[in-house]
Enzyme design. Structure first.
Site, PDB file in Angstrom:
ATOM      1  CG  HIS A 178      -1.936  -1.178   1.121  1.00 40.79           C
ATOM      2  ND1 HIS A 178      -2.900  -1.278   0.140  1.00 40.79           N
ATOM      3  CD2 HIS A 178      -2.056  -2.297   1.873  1.00 40.79           C
ATOM      4  CE1 HIS A 178      -3.595  -2.398   0.311  1.00 40.79           C
ATOM      5  NE2 HIS A 178      -3.092  -3.034   1.349  1.00 40.79           N
ATOM      6  CB  CYS A 219      -4.799  -8.002   4.104  1.00 41.14           C
ATOM      7  SG  CYS A 219      -5.470  -6.783   2.955  1.00 41.14           S
TER       8      CYS A 219
END
Length: 258
Positions: A178, A219
């Site tokens: 990210h 995740c």
């Protein structure tokens, strides 16, 4: 007339320049910015956003007396839309009795235990997500304002350490996806920056609404790491750091995501 027109033109130029300066100085992007036009339209239109169904359910639960105390949320807090405006934007927040941060779902359950004498709601259950959605919706449009409470600092630091730690059989950290690879594609999807201003979020993939903890657990499963229990301190600390990292972005809840 010419003076008025010139003033209006100057004001418009100043507003545009300010907006441009903000976009230059803050490179953060909500997940909304990385979606297709059709999904963006679904989020923008409350008549199309399925997450509003959970908000409606939460509004009904807000006024429903429960527990041995026979008290509703409204009995203590009054009108949700006004008394709860801005509250969700500050969570996770420090709970003095527990001596640690709690997220919004945990706060709802603590209120049930302490003030309503009612049993806690199961993680990701329909009523808990509905109440969480209704509270988050009351803050929609406000900037995330993770509490600048010094008692939260050590918990937030641990959350950041977990964010940057390579974990699982895939040996991958949150930051590697990210921060370092945001904007690239994984399969057919664009990797978002991972900001948390849309939770609870309706995901087309889930065909339902889910909490941030559900997304984090997904995740962790994806990198084949050990998944903590619902409400585990490690997950709340990660939520706390993510809220801090996303501070200033407007609350979009309930957002829509692919």
């Amino acid at each position: 007339m010419r003076v008025t027109a010139a003033f209006a033109l100057s004001f418009a130029w100043l507003a545009a320049a300010t907006a441009m300066a903000q976009s230059v100085t803050d490179p953060r992007r909500s997940g909304f910015d990385d979606m297709g036009a059709q999904t963006q339209a679904m989020q923008r239109d409350d008549t199309l956003n399925p997450g509003l169904l959970w908000v409606q359910d939460g509004e009904a639960l807000w006024s429903q007396p429960v527990g041995e105390a026979a008290k509703s949320c409204a009995s203590c807090h009054g009108e949700r839309a006004t008394s709860m405006r801005g509250v969700a934007a500050r969570y996770p927040a420090f709970d003095t009795l527990l001596g640690r941060p709690v997220d919004l779902a945990q706060r709802i359950n603590l209120c049930r235990q302490r003030h309503q004498q009612a049993p806690t709601l199961a993680a990701e259950s329909q009523p808990l997500l509905a109440l969480e959605s209704a509270l988050a919706h009351a803050s929609r449009g406000l900037p995330l304002a993770s509490a600048d409470d010094p008692r939260l600092a050590p918990f937030r630091d641990r959350g950041e350490a977990l964010y940057r730690q390579r974990i699982g059989q895939i040996d991958l950290s949150c930051a590697q996806c990210h921060d370092q690879r945001a904007g690239l594609r994984l399969g057919g999807s664009r990797i978002p920056q991972g900001h948390v201003n849309g939770y609870p979020t309706y995901r087309l993939e889930w065909q339902g609404i889910g909490s941030l903890q559900r997304r984090l657990r997904n995740c962790l499963t994806g990198v084949r790491a050990q998944v903590p229990d619902w409400g585990a301190p490690a997950l709340v600390e990660l939520e706390l750091y993510l809220a801090w990292r996303s501070r200033g972005l407007p609350v979009e809840a309930p957002a829509v995501r692919p």
